[in-house]
Design an enzyme around this catalytic site. Sequence first.
Site, short mmCIF file in Angstrom:
data_model
loop_
_atom_site.label_atom_id
_atom_site.label_comp_id
_atom_site.label_asym_id
_atom_site.label_seq_id
_atom_site.Cartn_x
_atom_site.Cartn_y
_atom_site.Cartn_z
N SER A 274 0.82 -1.21 0.00
CA SER A 274 0.00 0.00 0.00
C SER A 274 0.86 1.27 0.00
O SER A 274 2.00 1.27 0.47
CB SER A 274 -0.95 -0.02 1.20
OG SER A 274 -0.20 -0.16 2.38
N GLU A 301 5.99 -0.43 -5.73
CA GLU A 301 4.75 -0.42 -6.53
C GLU A 301 3.60 -0.47 -5.54
O GLU A 301 3.54 -1.38 -4.71
CB GLU A 301 4.73 -1.61 -7.49
CG GLU A 301 5.82 -1.56 -8.56
CD GLU A 301 5.81 -0.28 -9.38
OE1 GLU A 301 4.75 0.35 -9.53
OE2 GLU A 301 6.90 0.14 -9.84
N CYS A 335 -4.35 -4.76 -7.42
CA CYS A 335 -3.97 -3.34 -7.42
C CYS A 335 -4.50 -2.65 -8.67
O CYS A 335 -4.79 -1.47 -8.67
CB CYS A 335 -2.46 -3.21 -7.36
SG CYS A 335 -1.66 -4.45 -8.36
N GLU A 433 -8.54 4.50 -2.55
CA GLU A 433 -8.40 3.08 -2.86
C GLU A 433 -9.14 2.29 -1.77
O GLU A 433 -8.74 2.32 -0.61
CB GLU A 433 -6.93 2.64 -2.89
CG GLU A 433 -6.82 1.19 -3.31
CD GLU A 433 -5.40 0.61 -3.25
OE1 GLU A 433 -4.75 0.73 -2.21
OE2 GLU A 433 -4.97 0.03 -4.26
P1 NAD Z 1 0.30 -3.81 2.76
O1 NAD Z 1 0.93 -2.49 2.49
O2 NAD Z 1 -0.59 -3.95 3.94
O3 NAD Z 1 1.46 -4.92 2.98
C1 NAD Z 1 2.50 -5.09 2.06
C2 NAD Z 1 3.71 -5.63 2.80
O4 NAD Z 1 4.14 -4.64 3.73
C3 NAD Z 1 3.43 -6.89 3.59
O5 NAD Z 1 4.54 -7.74 3.54
C4 NAD Z 1 3.23 -6.37 5.00
O6 NAD Z 1 3.53 -7.30 5.99
C5 NAD Z 1 4.19 -5.21 5.03
N1 NAD Z 1 3.80 -4.20 6.02
C6 NAD Z 1 2.56 -3.94 6.51
N2 NAD Z 1 2.61 -2.94 7.42
C7 NAD Z 1 3.89 -2.56 7.49
C8 NAD Z 1 4.58 -1.57 8.25
N3 NAD Z 1 3.94 -0.76 9.11
N4 NAD Z 1 5.89 -1.44 8.06
C9 NAD Z 1 6.54 -2.22 7.19
N5 NAD Z 1 5.96 -3.19 6.44
C10 NAD Z 1 4.64 -3.35 6.60
O7 NAD Z 1 -0.40 -4.26 1.41
P2 NAD Z 1 -1.27 -5.57 1.13
O8 NAD Z 1 -2.56 -5.44 1.84
O9 NAD Z 1 -0.47 -6.79 1.33
O10 NAD Z 1 -1.48 -5.41 -0.44
C11 NAD Z 1 -2.44 -4.55 -0.98
C12 NAD Z 1 -1.84 -3.24 -1.43
O11 NAD Z 1 -0.78 -3.49 -2.33
C13 NAD Z 1 -2.84 -2.39 -2.19
O12 NAD Z 1 -2.66 -1.04 -1.85
C14 NAD Z 1 -2.47 -2.66 -3.64
O13 NAD Z 1 -2.87 -1.64 -4.52
C15 NAD Z 1 -0.99 -2.77 -3.54
N6 NAD Z 1 -0.41 -3.52 -4.64
C16 NAD Z 1 0.21 -2.82 -5.64
C17 NAD Z 1 0.75 -3.49 -6.73
C18 NAD Z 1 1.43 -2.74 -7.84
O14 NAD Z 1 2.08 -3.36 -8.67
N7 NAD Z 1 1.32 -1.42 -7.89
C19 NAD Z 1 0.66 -4.88 -6.78
C20 NAD Z 1 0.04 -5.56 -5.74
C21 NAD Z 1 -0.49 -4.87 -4.67
#
Ligand code: NAD
Length: 550
Positions: A274, A301, A335, A433
Amino acid sequence: MSAFRPSATVAAAVAITEPVNEPVKEYRPGSPEAVSLQAEIVRVGNQVRELPHVINGERLPLVDPVAVSAPHDHAHVLGHYSAVDGAVVDAAIEAALAARADWSRTPWWDRAAVLLRAAELVSGKYRDELNATTMLGQSKTFHQAEIDAACETADFLRFNASFAAQIYATQPPSPAGEFNLLDHKGLEGFVLSVTPFNFTAIGANLSTMPALMGNTVVWKPSEKAALSSQVLMTVFEEAGFPPGVINLVHGDGATVTDRALQHEWFAGMAFTGSTAIFRQLWKKTAANIERYRSYPRIVGETGGKNAVVVHPSADVDAVLVALLRGAFEFQGQKCSAASRAYIPRSVWAVLEPRLVEALEQITVGDPTEHETFMGAVIDQAAANRLGAAIDQAKNTPGHTIITGGTVDTEKGWFVQPTVIIAEAPDSFVLQKELFGPLLAVHVYDDATWDDTLKVVDGTSEYALTCSIFATDRTAIGQALDVLRDTAGMTYVNDKPTGALIGRQSFGGGRGSGTNDKAGSPLLLQRFVNARYVKENFNPPHHWTYPYMGQ
Ligand code: NAD
């Protein structure tokens, strides 16, 4: 002392066959592939797996285990991953740093061979297990698991090997009397890969791609994809990654990243997730900048608010399918999912009843059943967040929910496919989003197409994907021009999801990320720390120049 071995990081006459995308199997009921996968779903579903950290090839004993359950049946526990602390992260970093000297000097085609071998394991021996763990652990249907965990994973591995060959073949000219060489080294230090829950393939890409380029990696997959990530790790080991090259650390993201981002040898980050978390990580990197031995390469990303923009000349059938698949497959948790649609009044009059009718036929339920189109959203927090957004829309004037709008969490985290009409173009449902099966629709007057394009461009902070639907070529050209910075990936007469590695590389600008294009040589290049070497065959023996008259 190890000698410089240019074969590690420069070109050699090794050709990698042009890859082809892994064919997608259909899983029709009763087909051999469906029968085989069903058996694997039963096998995996009857187990409670241990999901340990894997550091330097060792599986660490589980400490304070955290349960992983099926989103569509939250009482069904599938395994336990280990909690993480600073000592575990330190051990993973030390293992990566220790493995670096040998791995970075391993000839590039040996490294590529490990990825190519992994691709064969993904598309063969481990295909069912990767699909079954992705279906059960992330609530994907047969088709959604297949295109992600099997096909896109294999594609990343094969195409990246071929992109690496192109990069290493890029060499400067060597005229008579000298020899020039471009040494495409990995980064000096370790790479931190932090990956999301929604694509098993992204975990595979962001862990193996830096390793392909000679880096060693600490990989922190999403705790919500721990089950399938563990299978990937087994694949990597069996494919031949030596111990310490990829170190898998489960658990809380902040614990892992806070520790890793303080380390002097932090050299690069491959993040997908995110926008808010990525911004936090960027800030922490900036705060630590004086500790580092180099300027870390930061690749991220992140989120999207992807628009489907429909012109009055559009093919209504094509728009209908694009909205159904683009907004609701995998519960809108891609995403790239369509999450806002701009539809002219003339088209909406025909489209609305057909969209509602189709959505009312969609089966939301257990993704391991053939008739299911949508499974559950990933966890309780997601169900709560989506329920709150639906309530906010219900309670805010100018919003009408025309179908869906219910959340049922008794057995699984189920959210019905929901369409919300938003009258105001700056409504929160058109900007934020929401990351679930909620499609915001803004109906515009046919005569305001030009202005609507500007509204689409100006409404959200993101720029990931968008779709333009029109049969009028002038309108297509106009939309491509006005929306040139609105998305990193623009589709014409197609849904905004489903990028195919090697054809449409993925990534977006603005708040959606650094736009380094996963599935292209551009991304691999970010994990290269280049050195030029010049050898002079005829060094000068006098220090003066002719202009000095001597
Ligand atoms: P998220 O940001 O919650 O988690 C992503 C990763 O970050 C995970 O490994 C998680 O454990 C880690 N994380 C969570 N909180 C953290 C913190 N405070 N500090 C450090 N790391 C932390 O995202 P998600 O729910 O796994 O995935 C969904 C998001 O990812 C959506 O916003 C989506 O749009 C995005 N996404 C983007 C793409 C792209 O190519 N642009 C592709 C896939 C997903």
